[in-house]
Design a protein around this motif. Structure first.
Motif, short mmCIF file in Angstrom:
data_model
loop_
_atom_site.label_atom_id
_atom_site.label_comp_id
_atom_site.label_asym_id
_atom_site.label_seq_id
_atom_site.Cartn_x
_atom_site.Cartn_y
_atom_site.Cartn_z
N ARG A 1 0.83 -1.21 0.00
CA ARG A 1 0.00 0.00 0.00
C ARG A 1 0.87 1.26 0.00
O ARG A 1 0.59 2.21 -0.73
CB ARG A 1 -0.93 0.00 1.21
CG ARG A 1 -2.24 -0.72 0.98
CD ARG A 1 -3.25 -0.41 2.06
NE ARG A 1 -2.82 -0.84 3.38
CZ ARG A 1 -3.00 -2.06 3.87
NH1 ARG A 1 -3.60 -2.97 3.15
NH2 ARG A 1 -2.58 -2.36 5.08
N TYR A 2 1.90 1.25 0.81
CA TYR A 2 2.80 2.40 0.89
C TYR A 2 3.47 2.65 -0.46
O TYR A 2 3.52 3.79 -0.94
CB TYR A 2 3.86 2.15 1.98
CG TYR A 2 4.94 3.19 2.01
CD1 TYR A 2 4.71 4.44 2.57
CD2 TYR A 2 6.20 2.92 1.48
CE1 TYR A 2 5.71 5.41 2.59
CE2 TYR A 2 7.20 3.87 1.51
CZ TYR A 2 6.95 5.12 2.07
OH TYR A 2 7.93 6.06 2.08
N SER B 1 2.50 1.66 -3.44
CA SER B 1 1.53 2.07 -4.48
C SER B 1 1.15 3.53 -4.30
O SER B 1 0.95 4.25 -5.28
CB SER B 1 0.30 1.18 -4.47
OG SER B 1 -0.47 1.40 -3.31
N TYR B 2 1.08 3.99 -3.07
CA TYR B 2 0.80 5.40 -2.80
C TYR B 2 1.96 6.28 -3.28
O TYR B 2 1.77 7.32 -3.90
CB TYR B 2 0.56 5.60 -1.31
CG TYR B 2 0.40 7.06 -0.91
CD1 TYR B 2 -0.77 7.75 -1.20
CD2 TYR B 2 1.44 7.73 -0.26
CE1 TYR B 2 -0.92 9.08 -0.86
CE2 TYR B 2 1.31 9.06 0.09
CZ TYR B 2 0.14 9.73 -0.21
OH TYR B 2 0.00 11.05 0.13
N LYS B 3 3.19 5.85 -3.01
CA LYS B 3 4.37 6.63 -3.39
C LYS B 3 4.57 6.66 -4.91
O LYS B 3 5.12 7.62 -5.44
CB LYS B 3 5.63 6.06 -2.74
CG LYS B 3 5.75 6.38 -1.27
CD LYS B 3 5.97 7.85 -1.11
CE LYS B 3 6.29 8.18 0.33
NZ LYS B 3 6.47 9.61 0.53
N LEU B 4 4.17 5.63 -5.60
CA LEU B 4 4.38 5.55 -7.05
C LEU B 4 3.31 6.30 -7.85
O LEU B 4 3.46 6.45 -9.05
CB LEU B 4 4.45 4.09 -7.49
CG LEU B 4 5.65 3.31 -6.99
CD1 LEU B 4 5.54 1.85 -7.37
CD2 LEU B 4 6.94 3.90 -7.51
N LYS B 5 2.27 6.76 -7.20
CA LYS B 5 1.20 7.48 -7.92
C LYS B 5 1.63 8.86 -8.30
O LYS B 5 2.40 9.54 -7.81
CB LYS B 5 -0.06 7.56 -7.07
CG LYS B 5 -0.77 6.24 -7.03
CD LYS B 5 -2.07 6.39 -6.28
CE LYS B 5 -2.76 5.04 -6.22
NZ LYS B 5 -4.00 5.10 -5.52
#
Length: 75
Positions: A68-69, A71-75
């Motif tokens: 989750r972390y 995926s959030y950072k890669l957005k």
């Protein structure tokens, strides 16, 4: 809904990952320390759920948090 059944549902993938190794190990040990089929089966189920819980808590859940972390950072 039953809280224990909900938790066991969360642990189901961990159970899938560890069950073969745990059952295999119990089969090896039961050759040396035969306690009877019922006692061995009960110990296996208790131990399997304990190891599944530990695997979920220390491996599966942190990996979900990391995913989750990231995926959030890669957005």
């Amino acid at each position: 809904p039953n809280k224990i059944l909900e938790l066991m549902g969360k642990w189901s993938f961990s159970l899938y990952l560890v069950h073969t190794l745990i059952i295999w190990q119990f089969e090896k040990m039961s050759d040396k320390f035969f306690l009877g089929y019922l006692i061995t089966w009960v110990l296996l189920v208790i131990f399997l759920h304990f190891i599944t819980y530990l695997f979920y808590k220390f491996y599966e859940k942190p990996s979900h948090q990391l995913a989750r972390y990231l995926s959030y950072k890669l957005k």
